[in-house]
Design an enzyme around this catalytic site. Structure first.
Site, mmCIF file in Angstrom:
data_model
loop_
_atom_site.group_PDB
_atom_site.id
_atom_site.type_symbol
_atom_site.label_atom_id
_atom_site.label_comp_id
_atom_site.label_asym_id
_atom_site.label_seq_id
_atom_site.Cartn_x
_atom_site.Cartn_y
_atom_site.Cartn_z
ATOM 1 N N LYS A 122 -6.819 1.899 11.929
ATOM 2 C CA LYS A 122 -8.230 1.961 12.331
ATOM 3 C C LYS A 122 -8.913 0.736 11.747
ATOM 4 O O LYS A 122 -8.498 0.228 10.712
ATOM 5 C CB LYS A 122 -8.903 3.226 11.777
ATOM 6 C CG LYS A 122 -10.158 3.615 12.501
ATOM 7 C CD LYS A 122 -9.832 4.429 13.740
ATOM 8 C CE LYS A 122 -11.043 4.793 14.548
ATOM 9 N NZ LYS A 122 -10.726 5.807 15.562
ATOM 10 N N ASP A 162 -14.050 2.823 19.658
ATOM 11 C CA ASP A 162 -14.457 4.027 18.917
ATOM 12 C C ASP A 162 -15.990 3.955 18.914
ATOM 13 O O ASP A 162 -16.573 3.283 19.785
ATOM 14 C CB ASP A 162 -13.858 4.042 17.502
ATOM 15 C CG ASP A 162 -14.000 5.405 16.815
ATOM 16 O OD1 ASP A 162 -13.231 6.321 17.139
ATOM 17 O OD2 ASP A 162 -14.896 5.576 15.962
#
Ligand code: NDP
Ligand code: 2IT
Length: 449
Positions: A122, A162
């Site tokens: 991430k 995201d």
């Protein structure tokens, strides 16, 4: 507290979201460790909770008035036992190392559940795209990618979107990577449909979450038809969650953003959803404007003096938190139960606090945790990578049918793992165990790395 949590808390004392994510997994996989002593001997928990690599960097960029800004960029490459690092990028002022480590940690198990070959990562930045011009966002993305490009690649690490990173940002990031590398590759997913993106990727997280909910209901001989649903957020995941619930005959009565939420007793129909999509994706406005257009609905501003979120305090059958982490606390969970909610499907990552989860489990709710319920997004990212490698584009029906099959298979894996380890019907434990076993077996096969 187990040894591993003590070690992590001592080593990185400020990282509360990361501790929370690790604690949930460590607690639920204890029976697996008890049955497989070789995992403990191999120090598998210690290894799995330490990122392979963390990259932090300066992102200097200039706004439209000529002022210079410095943001911080990150990429947490957590685990590559199952495939290249894979996971989204988040641009939001709250972004810090703790949040990205929790997201990267969860991504590892989520990606394992998809059955596709992807490790977990991430990244992102504390940059806030809100209120910025397109040119400012482009300059930021170019500056961010100037450094990130050294650490990613189509067989190394493949980012995606995201919070705060949607189609516009992915376009600028991809263009910057292509200019630097002089290569057109599938280095990022969520690309535009005309230049390497996959059909159904924009819809995938929301659709997948609703497919998962429908599977859980089917086990109880029920369906979404006629069910009233609470949805939070108004971004990518929330929008396509609403679209699929409507298609399956359910009724959605709420949506929100970080300023407040709307309640529409008559239900958000297709036309109203189209308005929200234009409002959020094109005009980049606030959800409050929904009430100006649909006067039968009510807007409630966020009130930070309250210890609960009134969005979760309406009569309903199902709840789909689709905004951000820890948006459902203990009181919200109790309110959901008191209002008749029987199913929670987490479109967002870790939206429920540990105390809220205890309430869901104590009250026998059908509770689908994010690692399982929102895996449809990264699953279709994996399908985008497959299509890019073949230089082919699959039709919509094919991608959607593969997404359904994957969500069905994740649902079954959760049930099977939960039953095998004596927690039948506990989807959260099942998801953690099934993902964990797959990753640690691959790690053991690959030696001490
Ligand atoms: P978007 O940026 O498209 O939308 C996010 C929405 O959540 C916005 O309505 C935003 O409101 C609201 N929100 C964000 N942060 C906060 C906050 N701190 N407090 C209150 N509201 C907030 O993001 P996505 O829809 O893509 O992501 C939503 C969630 O789903 C996240 O948890 C993400 O990690 C998760 N997820 C996303 C996937 C994807 O494919 N996109 C895949 C799997 C999970 P505002 O506009 O006011 O900021
Ligand atoms: O949290 C997630 O799974 C995502 N933001 C999607 C990641 C991806 O690589 O598609």
């Amino acid at each position: 507290m187990s040894d591993i949590l003590e070690i992590i808390k001592a080593r990185d004392p400020g990282e509360k979201e990361f501790h929370q994510a690790v604690q949930e997994v460590v607690e639920t996989v204890q029976p697996v460790l008890d049955r497989n002593p070789e995992y403990r001997h191999a120090k598998i928990l210690e290894r799995i909770a330490e990122p392979r690599r963390v990259i932090m960097f300066r992102v200097p960029w200039m706004d439209d008035s000529g002022e210079i800004h410095i943001n911080r960029g990150f990429r947490v490459q957590m685990n590559s036992a199952l495939g290249p690092f894979k996971g989204g990028l988040r641009f939001h002022p709250s972004v810090n190392l703790s949040i990205l480590k929790f997201l990267a940690f969860e991504q590892v198990f989520k990606n394992a559940l998809t059955t596709l070959s992807m490790g977990g990562a991430k990244g992102g930045s504390d940059f806030d795209p809100k209120g910025k011009s397109d040119n400012e966002v482009m300059r930021f993305c170019q500056a961010f990618m100037t450094e990130l490009s050294r650490h990613i690649g189509p067989n190394i690490d493949i980012p995606a979107g995201d919070i705060g990173v949607g189609a516009r940002e992915v376009g600028y990031l991809f263009g910057a990577y292509k200019r630097i590398s002089n290569e057109f590759t599938g280095v990022i997913t969520g690309k535009g449909l005309g230049w390497g993106g996959s059909l159904v990727r924009p819809e995938a997280t929301g659709y997948g979450c609703v497919y998962f909910a429908a599977e859980m209901l089917a086990v109880q001989n029920e369906s979404l038809k006629g069910k009233t649903c609470l949805v939070s957020g108004a971004g990518n995941v929330a929008q396509y969650t609403v679209e699929k619930i409507i298609e399956l005959g359910g009724k959605v009565v709420t949506l929100s953003d970080s300023s407040g939420y709307i309640y529409d007793d008559e239900g958000i129909d297709k036309d109203k959803l189209a308005f929200v999509m234009r409002l959020k994706n094109i005009r980049r406005g606030r959800i409050k404007e929904y009430v100006d257009k649909y006067s039968e609905s009510v807007y409630t501003e966020v009130d930070n003096t309250l210890d609960y979120n009134p969005l979760w305090n309406h009569k309903a059958d199902c709840a789909f938190p689709s905004a951000t982490q820890n948006e459902i606390n203990e009181k919200d969970a109790q309110n959901l139960v008191n209002n008749g909610v029987k199913l929670v499907g987490e479109g967002a990552n870790m939206p429920s606090t540990p105390e809220a989860i205890d309430i869901f489990l104590d009250n026998n709710l059908l509770y689908a945790s994010g690692k399982a319920a929102n895996a449809g997004g990264v699953a279709v990212s994996g399908l985008e990578m497959a299509q890019n490698s073949m230089r082919l584009i699959w039709p919509k029906e094919e991608v959607d049918s593969r997404l359904r099959i994957i969500m069905k298979s994740i649902h079954q894996s959760c049930l099977d793992a939960a039953a095998e380890y004596s927690v039948p019907g506990n989807y959260m434990a099942g998801a953690n165990i099934a993902g964990f076993v797959k990753v640690v077996n691959a790690m053991l096969d690959q030696g001490l790395i």
